[in-house]
Design a protein around this motif. Structure first.
Motif, PDB file in Angstrom:
ATOM      1  N   CYS A 115       3.509  19.377   3.241  1.00  0.00           N
ATOM      2  CA  CYS A 115       3.709  19.540   4.689  1.00  0.00           C
ATOM      3  C   CYS A 115       2.657  18.729   5.447  1.00  0.00           C
ATOM      4  CB  CYS A 115       3.542  20.993   5.096  1.00  0.00           C
ATOM      5  SG  CYS A 115       4.847  22.059   4.536  1.00  0.00           S
ATOM      6  N   ARG A 116       2.980  18.408   6.678  1.00  0.00           N
ATOM      7  CA  ARG A 116       1.987  17.780   7.546  1.00  0.00           C
ATOM      8  C   ARG A 116       1.008  18.867   7.982  1.00  0.00           C
ATOM      9  NH1 ARG A 116       1.920  16.115  13.207  1.00  0.00           N
ATOM     10  NH2 ARG A 116       3.915  17.144  13.513  1.00  0.00           N
ATOM     11  N   GLU A 117      -0.281  18.583   7.829  1.00  0.00           N
ATOM     12  CA  GLU A 117      -1.301  19.597   8.135  1.00  0.00           C
ATOM     13  C   GLU A 117      -1.591  19.655   9.616  1.00  0.00           C
ATOM     14  OE1 GLU A 117      -3.811  18.284   4.330  1.00  0.00           O
ATOM     15  OE2 GLU A 117      -5.001  18.784   6.114  1.00  0.00           O
ATOM     16  N   ILE A 118      -1.567  20.842  10.159  1.00  0.00           N
ATOM     17  CA  ILE A 118      -2.042  21.031  11.532  1.00  0.00           C
ATOM     18  C   ILE A 118      -3.056  22.162  11.492  1.00  0.00           C
ATOM     19  CG2 ILE A 118      -1.418  21.640  13.910  1.00  0.00           C
ATOM     20  CD1 ILE A 118       1.420  20.622  13.264  1.00  0.00           C
ATOM     21  N   ARG A 119      -4.283  21.849  11.831  1.00  0.00           N
ATOM     22  CA  ARG A 119      -5.296  22.909  11.835  1.00  0.00           C
ATOM     23  C   ARG A 119      -5.264  23.627  13.169  1.00  0.00           C
ATOM     24  NH1 ARG A 119     -10.012  22.763   8.268  1.00  0.00           N
ATOM     25  NH2 ARG A 119      -9.536  21.239   6.663  1.00  0.00           N
ATOM     26  N   MET A 120      -5.209  24.950  13.098  1.00  0.00           N
ATOM     27  CA  MET A 120      -5.215  25.742  14.343  1.00  0.00           C
ATOM     28  C   MET A 120      -6.614  25.702  14.937  1.00  0.00           C
ATOM     29  SD  MET A 120      -2.720  27.536  15.726  1.00  0.00           S
ATOM     30  CE  MET A 120      -3.319  28.997  16.499  1.00  0.00           C
ATOM     31  N   PRO A 121      -6.754  25.207  16.145  1.00  0.00           N
ATOM     32  CA  PRO A 121      -8.081  25.237  16.752  1.00  0.00           C
ATOM     33  C   PRO A 121      -8.376  26.627  17.311  1.00  0.00           C
ATOM     34  CG  PRO A 121      -6.504  24.210  18.241  1.00  0.00           C
ATOM     35  CD  PRO A 121      -5.730  24.632  17.024  1.00  0.00           C
ATOM     36  N   THR A 122      -9.649  26.920  17.500  1.00  0.00           N
ATOM     37  CA  THR A 122      -9.990  28.171  18.188  1.00  0.00           C
ATOM     38  C   THR A 122      -9.769  27.957  19.692  1.00  0.00           C
ATOM     39  OG1 THR A 122     -12.271  27.408  18.228  1.00  0.00           O
ATOM     40  CG2 THR A 122     -11.688  28.975  16.505  1.00  0.00           C
ATOM     41  N   LEU A 123      -9.849  29.027  20.461  1.00  0.00           N
ATOM     42  CA  LEU A 123      -9.565  28.905  21.902  1.00  0.00           C
ATOM     43  C   LEU A 123     -10.685  28.161  22.620  1.00  0.00           C
ATOM     44  CD1 LEU A 123      -8.287  32.454  22.976  1.00  0.00           C
ATOM     45  CD2 LEU A 123      -6.938  30.432  22.455  1.00  0.00           C
ATOM     46  N   PRO A 124     -10.317  27.284  23.568  1.00  0.00           N
ATOM     47  CA  PRO A 124     -11.349  26.661  24.396  1.00  0.00           C
ATOM     48  C   PRO A 124     -12.070  27.743  25.205  1.00  0.00           C
ATOM     49  CG  PRO A 124      -9.166  25.736  24.859  1.00  0.00           C
ATOM     50  CD  PRO A 124      -8.967  26.877  23.924  1.00  0.00           C
ATOM     51  N   LYS A 125     -13.296  27.419  25.619  1.00  0.00           N
ATOM     52  CA  LYS A 125     -14.162  28.398  26.284  1.00  0.00           C
ATOM     53  C   LYS A 125     -13.457  29.135  27.440  1.00  0.00           C
ATOM     54  CE  LYS A 125     -19.005  28.558  27.343  1.00  0.00           C
ATOM     55  NZ  LYS A 125     -20.210  27.927  27.762  1.00  0.00           N
TER      56      LYS A 125
END
Ligand SMILES: Nc1ncnc2c1ncn2[C@@H]1O[C@H](COP(=O)(O)OP(=O)(O)OP(=O)(O)O)[C@@H](O)[C@H]1O
Ligand SMILES: [Mg+2]
Length: 246
Positions: A117-127
């Motif tokens: 699969c194409r990897e997509i890393r979930m980012p944490t929420l912006p401030k």
């Protein structure tokens, strides 16, 4: 964990169900830790409104499922929370082509890579988003106490942009406007985090905080009952209360 993968998948699933012209079928199943090929096959077929023969082995069932999915044409299959490497062939999932899509969420990078699969890393929420979410959950009353605000901000920082941590800590602090209590909370949270490196461990510390703040031991026991349910299971209020009374 607790970064919001399941939440996003739910939104995608609901959105796709509305856009009926693009895909012939949208299937969303929660895989989780205790899953095996047989159960995934049953989960998919159930969502398709058909049943696979219970007594047949996985290979036969895989063949049948393959046939059914192929006949359906363009499908979207969302496998949420995959823990182990999975062979699409063994389950009976045709390689997604001709517009069909397979979406997988997992905490393990190698699980994603194994599937190609194409990897997509979930980012944490912006401030800013972290702050808004915290405020929404803790209640906007805190804005009326200027002394409180810098401490609340530091507490939000301790949550490191993780929605689960934000939601949990904010709910524990809801209704509290006493500056000492907030300061204590901040101390507790920053003490916990010291020496902890990974995000996973960090969120566990925030959960510990919330658990400790269920001040009554009986309430803590009631909370622990929820651990008897599988992950992401819809817990019936009625049944849970019955469990507590028993
Ligand atoms: N963008 C968001 N805004 C508000 N709340 C969110 C957001 N993302 C997640 N949450 C909340 O955070 C909690 C954890 O989210 P979720 O269950 O989606 O995480 P997850 O990545 O699937 O975790 P796991 O790896 O344990 O499956 C839930 O209570 C969810 O409602
Ligand atoms: Mg999840």
């Amino acid at each position: 964990f607790g970064v919001g993968k399941t939440t996003i998948m739910k939104i995608i699933n609901n959105q796709l169900l509305k856009e009926t012209q693009k895909f012939n079928i949208v299937i969303w199943i929660i895989v989780s830790k205790e899953m095996n090929i047989y159960k995934i096959q049953s989960g998919i077929s159930l969502k398709m409104g058909v049943t696979l023969p219970k007594n047949e082995d996985e290979t036969i069932r895989a063949g049948m499922l393959y046939e059914m999915l192929t006949q359906k044409g363009r499908y979207v299959l969302i496998l949420d929370d995959l823990w182990d490497k999975l062979s699409l062939e063994e389950v009976g999932i045709p390689q997604p082509s001709n517009g069909s899509k397979l979406v997988v969420t997992t905490r393990m990078l190698d699980v994603c890579r194994y599937l190609g699969c194409r990897e997509i890393r979930m980012p944490t929420l912006p401030k800013q988003d972290a702050w808004s979410l915290f405020l929404e959950k803790v209640g906007r009353d805190v804005l009326n106490y200027p002394d409180l605000l810098p401490i609340v901000e530091s507490v939000v920082e301790q949550c490191a942009g993780l929605p689960l941590a934000i939601v949990t800590v904010a709910s524990s602090m809801k209704g509290i406007t006493n500056v000492h209590e907030w300061r204590n909370a901040l101390n507790e949270l920053s003490r916990c985090v010291r020496g902890v490196t990974g995000l996973d461990e960090k969120v566990l510390q925030q959960l510990q905080f919330s658990y400790d703040h269920l001040n009554d031991e009986r309430v803590q026991h009631c909370f622990l009952c929820c651990a008897l349910y599988p992950e992401d299971h819809n817990i019936s209020e009625f049944n849970l209360i019955k469990l507590w009374i028993a």
